[in-house]
Design an enzyme around this catalytic site. Structure first.
Site, PDB file in Angstrom:
ATOM      1  N   ASN A   1      29.479  48.026  86.989  1.00  0.00           N
ATOM      2  CA  ASN A   1      28.170  47.876  86.450  1.00  0.00           C
ATOM      3  C   ASN A   1      27.319  47.369  87.680  1.00  0.00           C
ATOM      4  O   ASN A   1      27.545  46.563  88.078  1.00  0.00           O
ATOM      5  CB  ASN A   1      27.980  46.857  85.321  1.00  0.00           C
ATOM      6  CG  ASN A   1      26.542  46.865  84.615  1.00  0.00           C
ATOM      7  OD1 ASN A   1      26.199  47.796  84.090  1.00  0.00           O
ATOM      8  ND2 ASN A   1      25.825  45.761  84.932  1.00  0.00           N
ATOM      9  N   GLU A   2      26.153  48.322  87.812  1.00  0.00           N
ATOM     10  CA  GLU A   2      25.187  47.948  88.755  1.00  0.00           C
ATOM     11  C   GLU A   2      25.620  47.322  90.209  1.00  0.00           C
ATOM     12  O   GLU A   2      25.280  46.109  90.576  1.00  0.00           O
ATOM     13  CB  GLU A   2      24.118  46.702  88.159  1.00  0.00           C
ATOM     14  CG  GLU A   2      23.219  47.529  87.274  1.00  0.00           C
ATOM     15  CD  GLU A   2      22.194  46.557  86.666  1.00  0.00           C
ATOM     16  OE1 GLU A   2      21.118  47.065  86.141  1.00  0.00           O
ATOM     17  OE2 GLU A   2      22.327  45.382  86.941  1.00  0.00           O
TER      18      GLU A   2
ATOM     19  N   GLU B   1      19.705  52.356  81.466  1.00  0.00           N
ATOM     20  CA  GLU B   1      19.034  50.936  81.052  1.00  0.00           C
ATOM     21  C   GLU B   1      17.462  51.090  81.438  1.00  0.00           C
ATOM     22  O   GLU B   1      17.220  51.543  82.301  1.00  0.00           O
ATOM     23  CB  GLU B   1      19.609  49.794  81.831  1.00  0.00           C
ATOM     24  CG  GLU B   1      21.173  49.308  81.438  1.00  0.00           C
ATOM     25  CD  GLU B   1      21.332  48.266  82.010  1.00  0.00           C
ATOM     26  OE1 GLU B   1      20.589  47.446  82.568  1.00  0.00           O
ATOM     27  OE2 GLU B   1      22.611  47.830  82.400  1.00  0.00           O
TER      28      GLU B   1
ATOM     29  N   HIS C   1      15.456  38.729  77.290  1.00  0.00           N
ATOM     30  CA  HIS C   1      15.273  40.166  77.426  1.00  0.00           C
ATOM     31  C   HIS C   1      15.129  41.075  76.390  1.00  0.00           C
ATOM     32  O   HIS C   1      16.201  40.847  75.145  1.00  0.00           O
ATOM     33  CB  HIS C   1      16.619  40.543  78.111  1.00  0.00           C
ATOM     34  CG  HIS C   1      16.339  41.874  78.861  1.00  0.00           C
ATOM     35  ND1 HIS C   1      16.107  43.069  78.203  1.00  0.00           N
ATOM     36  CD2 HIS C   1      16.262  42.187  80.336  1.00  0.00           C
ATOM     37  CE1 HIS C   1      16.060  43.980  79.259  1.00  0.00           C
ATOM     38  NE2 HIS C   1      16.178  43.339  80.449  1.00  0.00           N
TER      39      HIS C   1
END
Length: 691
Positions: free
Chosen positions: A160-161, A319, A370
């Protein structure tokens, strides 16, 4: 460069038709099981058909070394699949569990001062650690083996990322890997010495064992720029090598379309995502809006760059946010209408999937503030109502045939280069106010002000196949790229070149003889010196006026001479003592069958917007449509051109009136008057038409 991985897109579940994928990150391990059924019912209401699962679940998937617990994940995936929601299954390797870092603290990354990054957040691993890799690949294989026959898993989400928090690691593992990388790239230590210019400051090395990472050298000192540029290349490649290893471990057992989420944005230049794009089956991206007046333009620019990285194949918005994020000093919310508009802007730019972080807003942890598809307020909220509206819009557009269309090629290509950005980041440059990434965004916005929606194309891409090309502060031009520029213009291309372009080659060695050294013959000017502009010193020159009524800030060129084939379109206007009064500022040169405009100063978005009408007319480039400046117009079409969708986005905070060019499909904050054939689009509104 190696060949690109064959494009593969996640296919629908058995019995379903292809749809625009819609959903987000789903973290059921944060919630008791009684919430899962409610989640799935709400997903049905919202039209969700795709979720990513298990991204940060290593500690739950492998609670002890070698002990795997897939039961909970099996139950979740089964519930999702039976409800018609496909699963993008993560490798789970993005955050090592505590038992691993306690047993093997040598996997923790180290900063440039030798300080060890402790566990307590995420991405606390060394990308080059053989120990971390061993454990990560073991989990990848276990996941692949367990889910290789699961009919509800349609894609693999690897890690991820990458590099979000551990882009740079200065550990002994990284040192070893950096030496190996340099030896592979250069072959001999003499070649490294030449590339890094080590004759300066007695930095010559006798063998590869003397290569060390660019660790802390003291405040106010200056790192070798060639070494620093290669360090950034290496760091991107080291993470890419880890990704390839994780990807291959999964694919050898359970081949399915695979990806990892990039972080492409105007300023998101940590990794060379265009190079990474060669190794994913489909490009996916995480993008979070920039608050303020640049919001829509920056989003469209970034989405266009993502489309360029994907080479106009469908790409996946993995995302974005329904409203506020949690990691800025001030976390501004989305304005009314922006949830739908932003998603449709990504869609317009070539995304065939719209997903969010995350499905349900967390009640604990670092990302509890978030925003999510289901906010703290629950389903009885404007956010969730907008989520449902968007789901219906996406289903309608799929029904009407949007799938199978792609972003229509623009007249203009804006060239972007990650390495040029890295080269401008050094602390010893003509001006710390100049970076590569800001200029293409200014050009994108200024072109939009003049009715042109440009394509943002990576330097490795096919930019030389466009009617017009902009090289915006492209600091690094290799001999190969310079040759492409010359051939493009010689064969009739229309070229815009700005200050700070073509100053150095791929080693960050300056092209000698005057700037822009490698394409001076194309632009027909010779720059001898620079005029940095600023306000940090009393009495320093802060700006320069141009004869066309614009003003230069931050940077200008001293154009000492122009070729006989070059015409001056604008000059600087300044006091005589500056030496700049009457000096050329903007020129156009006839070269072969083409023309090249040179803009020798930073004019910013407003100055460029004012200047472009003259330059566009000079090169014979027409606007895409009416309503210049007020509406961002984007078009998708199939290969035949018979099925076309026009997206019209209001770029202002006032209602704008537009002509209706087809059958209205989606009208978010927009009113269509069928009798007059016009529509009014409110602020943050969008109108989608089928032609």
């Amino acid at each position: 460069m190696a060949e690109r991985t064959r494009f593969q897109w996640p296919q629908p579940l058995e019995g379903q038709q292809p749809r625009i994928w819609y959903g987000g990150d789903y973290n059921p391990d944060q919630w008791p099981e009684e919430v899962w059924d409610e989640d799935i019912e709400l997903m049905r209401r919202a039209g969700v058909n795709f979720v990513s699962v298990g991204i940060f679940s290593w500690a739950k998937l492998e609670p002890e070394e070698g002990v795997y617990d897939f039961d909970w994940l099996d139950r979740v995936i089964d519930k999702l699949g039976k409800a018609g929601v496909a699963v993008d299954l993560a490798s789970g390797t993005a955050s090592p569990p505590m038992w691993l870092t306690q047993a093997h603290p040598e996997v923790l990354w180290v900063n440039d001062r030798g300080e060890v990054c402790q566990p307590g957040a995420r991405q606390h691993y060394r990308p080059t650690s053989p120990v971390y890799r061993e454990y990560a690949l073991r989990l990848c294989r276990a996941m692949a083996e367990h889910y290789k026959d699961n009919p509800y898993v349609v894609a693999w989400h690897i890690n991820n990322e990458y590099g979000c928090h551990n882009r740079f690691d200065y550990s002994e593992d990284a040192e070893r890997a950096f030496r190996e990388w340099c030896e592979k790239r250069y072959g001999t230590i003499d070649a490294v010495n030449d590339a890094w210019g080590t004759a300066f400051w007695a930095q010559r090395m006798n063998d590869f064992s003397e290569i060390i990472p660019p660790r802390y050298i003291g405040d106010g000192n200056f790192m070798n720029p060639g070494k620093l540029l290669d360090w950034k290349r290496f760091s991107s490649d080291a993470l890419l090598d880890l990704y390839r290893a994780e990807r291959d471990a999964v694919q050898e057992i359970a081949p399915r379309p695979q990806t990892t989420n990039f972080m492409v944005s105007a300023g998101g230049t940590g990794l060379d995502y265009d190079k990474w794009g060669y190794d994913v089956d489909f490009v996916s991206n995480d993008h979070y809006f920039s608050p303020g007046e640049a919001h829509l333009d920056e989003l469209a620019y970034s989405a266009s760059l993502c489309d360029g990285i994907a080479r106009k194949q469908p790409w996946f918005l993995m995302e974005h946010s329904t409203s506020a994020v949690n990691w800025r000093p001030i976390n501004y919310r989305c304005e009314p209408g922006e949830l739908v508009r932003d998603s449709l802007a990504h869609l317009a730019m070539g995304a065939d999937a719209i997903c969010y972080f995350q499905w349900r807003q967390s009640k604990a942890g670092a990302e509890k503030w978030h925003s999510s598809m289901v906010p703290h307020a629950g389903a009885d909220s404007q956010v969730f109502r907008d989520v449902c509206e968007l789901g219906a819009d996406l289903n309608l557009l799929a029904d009407q045939g949007l799938l199978g269309t792609a972003l229509v090629k623009s007249k203009v290509a804006l060239v972007f280069d990650y390495e040029s950005q890295w080269g401008t980041e050094h602390t010893a440059t003509p001006s710390q106010q100049v970076r590569h990434w800001t200029e293409p965004l200014d050009w994108f916005r200024a072109l939009a002000d003049n009715g042109l929606t440009a394509d943002v194309v990576p330097v490795r891409g096919d930019w030389d196949q466009y009617e017009a090309v902009v090289l915006p502060s492209l600091y690094i031009l290799s001999e190969g790229t310079s040759r492409r520029v010359r051939d493009y213009v010689a064969n009739g291309g229309k070229l815009f070149v700005t200050y700070y372009t073509g100053l150095a080659d791929e080693k960050d060695h300056i092209w000698l003889g005057g700037y822009p050294g490698s394409i001076r013959d194309v632009v027909g000017v010779r720059v001898e010196e620079f005029v940095p502009l600023g306000t940090d010193q009393p009495g320093a020159m802060a700006s320069l006026r141009l004869s066309n009524g614009t003003e230069a800030h931050d940077f200008a060129d001293v154009i000492a001479s122009v070729d006989g084939s070059t015409r001056v379109l604008a000059t600087f206007q300044a006091d005589s003592w500056t030496g700049m009064n009457g000096a050329p500022a903007i020129t156009v040169n006839a070269c072969g069958d083409g023309k090249a405009v040179y803009v020798g100063a930073r004019l910013g978005r407003e100055g460029l917007a004012k200047t472009l009408p003259t330059l566009l007319e000079e090169l014979g480039i027409a606007a895409d449509g009416p309503d210049c400046g007020k509406v961002l117009r984007v078009e998708r079409a199939d290969e035949s051109g018979e099925r076309r969708f026009v997206f019209l986005f209001n770029r202002t905070h006032e209602t704008v009136k537009v002509d209706v060019e087809g059958e209205p499909m989606v009208a978010s904050l927009a009113q269509v008057d069928e009798a007059s054939g016009t529509a009014e689009i409110s602020p943050n509104g969008v109108l989608v038409l089928k032609r």
